[in-house]
Design an enzyme around this catalytic site. Structure first.
Site, mmCIF file in Angstrom:
data_model
loop_
_atom_site.group_PDB
_atom_site.id
_atom_site.type_symbol
_atom_site.label_atom_id
_atom_site.label_comp_id
_atom_site.label_asym_id
_atom_site.label_seq_id
_atom_site.Cartn_x
_atom_site.Cartn_y
_atom_site.Cartn_z
ATOM 1 N N LYS A 198 -10.893 -2.317 -15.924
ATOM 2 C CA LYS A 198 -11.894 -1.929 -15.054
ATOM 3 C C LYS A 198 -11.758 -0.757 -13.943
ATOM 4 C CE LYS A 198 -13.342 -2.485 -10.994
ATOM 5 N NZ LYS A 198 -13.959 -1.096 -10.266
ATOM 6 N N CYS A 202 0.728 7.153 -4.061
ATOM 7 C CA CYS A 202 1.166 5.946 -3.270
ATOM 8 C C CYS A 202 2.419 6.380 -2.885
ATOM 9 C CB CYS A 202 1.192 4.686 -4.178
ATOM 10 S SG CYS A 202 1.911 5.282 -5.938
ATOM 11 N N GLU A 227 -0.839 3.941 6.155
ATOM 12 C CA GLU A 227 -1.092 5.043 4.803
ATOM 13 C C GLU A 227 -2.159 5.920 5.076
ATOM 14 O OE1 GLU A 227 -1.901 3.092 1.148
ATOM 15 O OE2 GLU A 227 -0.408 4.549 0.138
ATOM 16 N N GLY A 287 -5.514 -6.152 -2.648
ATOM 17 C CA GLY A 287 -4.217 -6.693 -3.336
ATOM 18 C C GLY A 287 -4.264 -8.106 -3.094
ATOM 19 N N GLU A 336 0.460 -3.492 -7.677
ATOM 20 C CA GLU A 336 1.025 -1.840 -7.196
ATOM 21 C C GLU A 336 0.296 -1.441 -5.993
ATOM 22 O OE1 GLU A 336 3.558 -0.560 -8.527
ATOM 23 O OE2 GLU A 336 3.825 -1.706 -10.346
ATOM 24 N N GLY A 376 -3.879 -0.496 -6.246
ATOM 25 C CA GLY A 376 -5.004 0.020 -5.190
ATOM 26 C C GLY A 376 -4.260 -0.581 -3.896
ATOM 27 N N SER A 377 -5.284 -0.797 -2.834
ATOM 28 C CA SER A 377 -4.843 -0.949 -1.730
ATOM 29 C C SER A 377 -4.307 -2.393 -1.394
ATOM 30 C CB SER A 377 -6.081 -0.904 -0.654
ATOM 31 O OG SER A 377 -7.028 -1.715 -1.214
HETATM 32 P P1 TAP Z 1 -8.658 -0.302 -3.616
HETATM 33 O O1 TAP Z 1 -9.842 0.185 -2.819
HETATM 34 O O2 TAP Z 1 -7.894 -1.202 -3.453
HETATM 35 O O3 TAP Z 1 -9.371 -0.184 -5.236
HETATM 36 C C1 TAP Z 1 -8.592 -0.298 -6.364
HETATM 37 C C2 TAP Z 1 -9.484 -1.006 -7.623
HETATM 38 O O4 TAP Z 1 -9.778 -2.163 -7.339
HETATM 39 C C3 TAP Z 1 -10.686 -0.261 -7.828
HETATM 40 O O5 TAP Z 1 -10.954 -0.335 -9.251
HETATM 41 C C4 TAP Z 1 -11.624 -0.914 -6.965
HETATM 42 O O6 TAP Z 1 -13.290 -0.864 -7.559
HETATM 43 C C5 TAP Z 1 -11.004 -2.426 -7.331
HETATM 44 N N1 TAP Z 1 -11.481 -3.378 -6.065
HETATM 45 C C6 TAP Z 1 -12.042 -3.371 -4.963
HETATM 46 N N2 TAP Z 1 -12.352 -4.389 -4.470
HETATM 47 C C7 TAP Z 1 -12.219 -5.447 -5.448
HETATM 48 C C8 TAP Z 1 -12.327 -6.660 -5.650
HETATM 49 N N3 TAP Z 1 -12.794 -7.392 -4.393
HETATM 50 N N4 TAP Z 1 -11.769 -7.543 -6.656
HETATM 51 C C9 TAP Z 1 -11.403 -6.732 -7.659
HETATM 52 N N5 TAP Z 1 -11.532 -5.357 -7.654
HETATM 53 C C10 TAP Z 1 -11.489 -4.609 -6.587
HETATM 54 O O7 TAP Z 1 -7.874 1.114 -3.604
HETATM 55 P P2 TAP Z 1 -8.080 2.620 -3.726
HETATM 56 O O8 TAP Z 1 -8.668 2.961 -2.477
HETATM 57 O O9 TAP Z 1 -8.763 2.996 -5.028
HETATM 58 O O10 TAP Z 1 -6.655 3.157 -4.121
HETATM 59 C C11 TAP Z 1 -5.825 3.825 -2.825
HETATM 60 C C12 TAP Z 1 -4.874 2.787 -2.852
HETATM 61 O O11 TAP Z 1 -3.935 2.441 -4.014
HETATM 62 C C13 TAP Z 1 -3.675 3.081 -1.664
HETATM 63 O O12 TAP Z 1 -3.486 2.110 -0.874
HETATM 64 C C14 TAP Z 1 -2.570 3.703 -2.484
HETATM 65 O O13 TAP Z 1 -1.304 3.636 -2.136
HETATM 66 C C15 TAP Z 1 -2.941 2.416 -3.861
HETATM 67 N N6 TAP Z 1 -1.978 2.921 -4.949
HETATM 68 C C16 TAP Z 1 -0.916 2.423 -5.363
HETATM 69 C C17 TAP Z 1 0.034 2.698 -6.443
HETATM 70 C C18 TAP Z 1 1.187 2.114 -6.595
HETATM 71 S S1 TAP Z 1 1.948 2.586 -8.121
HETATM 72 N N7 TAP Z 1 1.796 1.491 -5.993
HETATM 73 C C19 TAP Z 1 -0.667 3.917 -7.327
HETATM 74 C C20 TAP Z 1 -1.881 4.501 -6.927
HETATM 75 C C21 TAP Z 1 -2.444 3.912 -5.624
HETATM 76 P P3 TAP Z 1 -14.098 0.024 -6.920
HETATM 77 O O14 TAP Z 1 -13.603 1.141 -6.221
HETATM 78 O O15 TAP Z 1 -14.914 0.309 -8.059
HETATM 79 O O16 TAP Z 1 -15.205 -1.006 -6.210
#
Ligand code: TAP
Length: 475
Positions: free
Chosen positions: A170, A278, A374, A228, A245, A223-224
């Site tokens: 997804k 991240c 962050e 998570g 992650e 993701g966040s």
């Molecule tokens: P999120 O808002 O958490 O989204 C990540 C993914 O989760 C997206 O595909 C999102 O879908 C999905 N998602 C959202 N709500 C969900 C739910 N209720 N159930 C299942 N899936 C759901 O994070 P982001 O804003 O995209 O990414 C930024 C964050 O990722 C930062 O905190 C960053 O540090 C972290 N990150 C960590 C790493 C590692 S390796 N630790 C690497 C990269 C990023 P939609 O957005 O399509 O709704």
């Protein structure tokens, strides 16, 4: 406008429910994406479950060939996939081409490990023979963020497939194209139908449907922290392996005896992908004796960075969305309210696109929001320190523990500091990106589970112990 459809059981399925993806550097629409509903996700999981029965029996050498063929197909389509990646993330075409290369490298790396998914033999009594098998888990769910979608998706999809699992992925709604392209490339490279399915859609609908589907035997989420933890709660009544992650607030520590030019190059790596990484080294700790000199090195590098509208010319890409841009602005304003000063940057450079200037903030307290939370933007915060003890305590004073970096020419000091830093990765005299061959573990609230390297093979398999009574008498 390009049209993208779901990929389920090898078929592209059109849906009337759609979402538009905008280019972050212009906010102009670039593609229309089919949105999966709950029943689409159920179909994808069922297709993956049925494909698992065949895929798990494919011998390891052949599985390796499939993965190598995916890598080759990604390279063949490099320019096209990179263009989509640039359109959805705002990163330069050069950067996006590197992402396609890295994605291919993940498939090649794990292709080479399919025949190393070994069990062990355990000596027992003369009458018993004991060995372990590493068996695949089944359908694995992969929820992927927008910040480096192709690379982060490939990072978990490749080892999951290598171990004999099937996949439902997804991608993030803001940047789904390159993962949909990966799905197409894998299918066209000959991966059997149903082994890799891609359900584009929202987190709240498609994401939750995947998380709560009881046929899913493993979940990898990047993701966040907020989402998570929500996912962990959703599966709290099921005993399945989870890879979470999450975020980071990484310290980057520069001692007076360091190679200051190299350390300054490392400090400004934060600005690649506009700080949307991240492991970005967002907290720069500088030893007092060299503080002013080192700040000059950093400022000269930041001020040499061009922010331009063209993603192929700018050194600082656009932020993913207008709301991400205003969030970064708010953080910078809050730093000023907390007593901080902006040394350079701190502005939105032009009206079009979600750009933000690379920014250095000084004189802000350790407990200000900009120092602890962050930001996921091009904002670096600098702090002075006097002693090893002090800097280790301050570096560790964060809920996160993903990555940390130390710059010193004193080997003993490097060892002392690395031992005390609470981070899954500590680099010394470099600020290196994660690569397939080395693990990328997380401490504290940065995540659980294990990704990368051979650790991922353990995560995507379960152990079966076989204890057999044998008759060893020669007849
Ligand atoms: P999120 O808002 O958490 O989204 C990540 C993914 O989760 C997206 O595909 C999102 O879908 C999905 N998602 C959202 N709500 C969900 C739910 N209720 N159930 C299942 N899936 C759901 O994070 P982001 O804003 O995209 O990414 C930024 C964050 O990722 C930062 O905190 C960053 O540090 C972290 N990150 C960590 C790493 C590692 S390796 N630790 C690497 C990269 C990023 P939609 O957005 O399509 O709704």
């Amino acid at each position: 406008m390009r049209e993208y459809e779901l990929l389920i059981d090898g078929e592209t399925l059109s849906r009337t429910e759609r979402e538009t993806v905008n280019d972050p550097s212009s906010n102009q629409p670039v593609s229309s994406i089919a949105l999966a509903n709950e029943s689409d996700v159920t179909s994808a999981v069922e297709a993956a479950e049925s494909a698992f029965e065949r895929w798990r029996t494919v011998d390891t050498v052949s599985r390796g060939h499939y993965l190598r063929d995916i890598a080759a197909e990604l390279r063949t389509r490099k320019t096209e996939i990179a263009q989509r990646h640039t359109e959805e993330t705002g990163r330069s075409l050069l950067d996006s081409k590197r992402s396609v290369e890295y994605a291919a490298e993940y498939f090649e790396y794990y292709a080479g490990l399919t025949h190393r998914i070994n069990g062990e033999t355990i000596p027992l009594s003369h009458e018993e023979f004991d060995y372990t098998r590493r068996e695949p888990l089944g359908v694995t769910g992969h929820i992927i963020p927008w910040n480096s979608p192709l690379l982060l998706g490939s990072r978990s999809i490749a080892p999951a497939l290598a171990c004999g699992n099937t996949v439902v992925a997804k991608p993030a709604q803001l940047a789904p194209m390159s993962i949909l392209e990966l799905g197409r490339a894998a299918r066209d490279a000959g991966l059997p139908d149903g082994v890799l399915n891609v359900v584009s859609g929202s987190g709240s609908t498609a994401g939750e449907a995947l998380v709560t589907n009881e046929k899913v035997q493993e979940l990898t989420f990047t993701g966040s922290k907020t989402v998570g933890l929500h996912i962990r709660n959703l599966v709290s009544d099921r005993l399945i392996p989870l890879n979470l992650e999450l975020g980071g607030k990484s310290p980057n520590i520069v001692f007076a005896d360091a190679d200051l030019e190299a350390a300054a190059d490392g400090a400004v790596k934060l600005f690649s992908n506009a700080g949307q990484s991240c492991y970005a080294g967002t907290r720069l700790f500088i030893e007092d004796d060299i503080y002013d000199e080192f700040i000059d090195h950093v400022v000269s590098r930041i001020e040499a960075m061009d922010v331009k509208k063209d993603p192929n010319e700018t050194e600082i890409s656009a932020l993913i969305s207008p709301s991400a841009q205003s969030e970064v602005s708010s953080y910078v304003e809050s730093a000023i309210e907390a007593g901080g000063s902006i040394t350079t940057g701190g502005r939105i450079p032009f009206g079009e696109g979600n750009f933000y200037e690379p920014t250095l903030i000084e004189n802000v307290p350790d407990d200000a929001a900009v120092s602890c939370e962050e930001i996921f933007g091009p904002v670096l915060t600098a702090f002075r320190f006097d002693s090893e003890q002090e800097v280790v305590e301050r570096a560790n004073d964060t809920e996160y523990g993903l990555y940390a970096s130390v710059w010193t020419t004193d080997l003993n000091r490097a060892n002392r500091i690395t031992e005390h830093l609470e981070a899954g990765t500590v680099t010394v005299n470099n600020y290196a990106s994660p690569i397939p061959q080395v693990p990328f573990p997380a401490y504290k609230q940065s995540g659980i589970g294990s990704e990368y390297a051979t650790a991922a093979l353990n995560h995507y398999t379960k152990i079966k112990n076989v204890r057999m009574t044998v008759d060893r008498t020669l007849r």
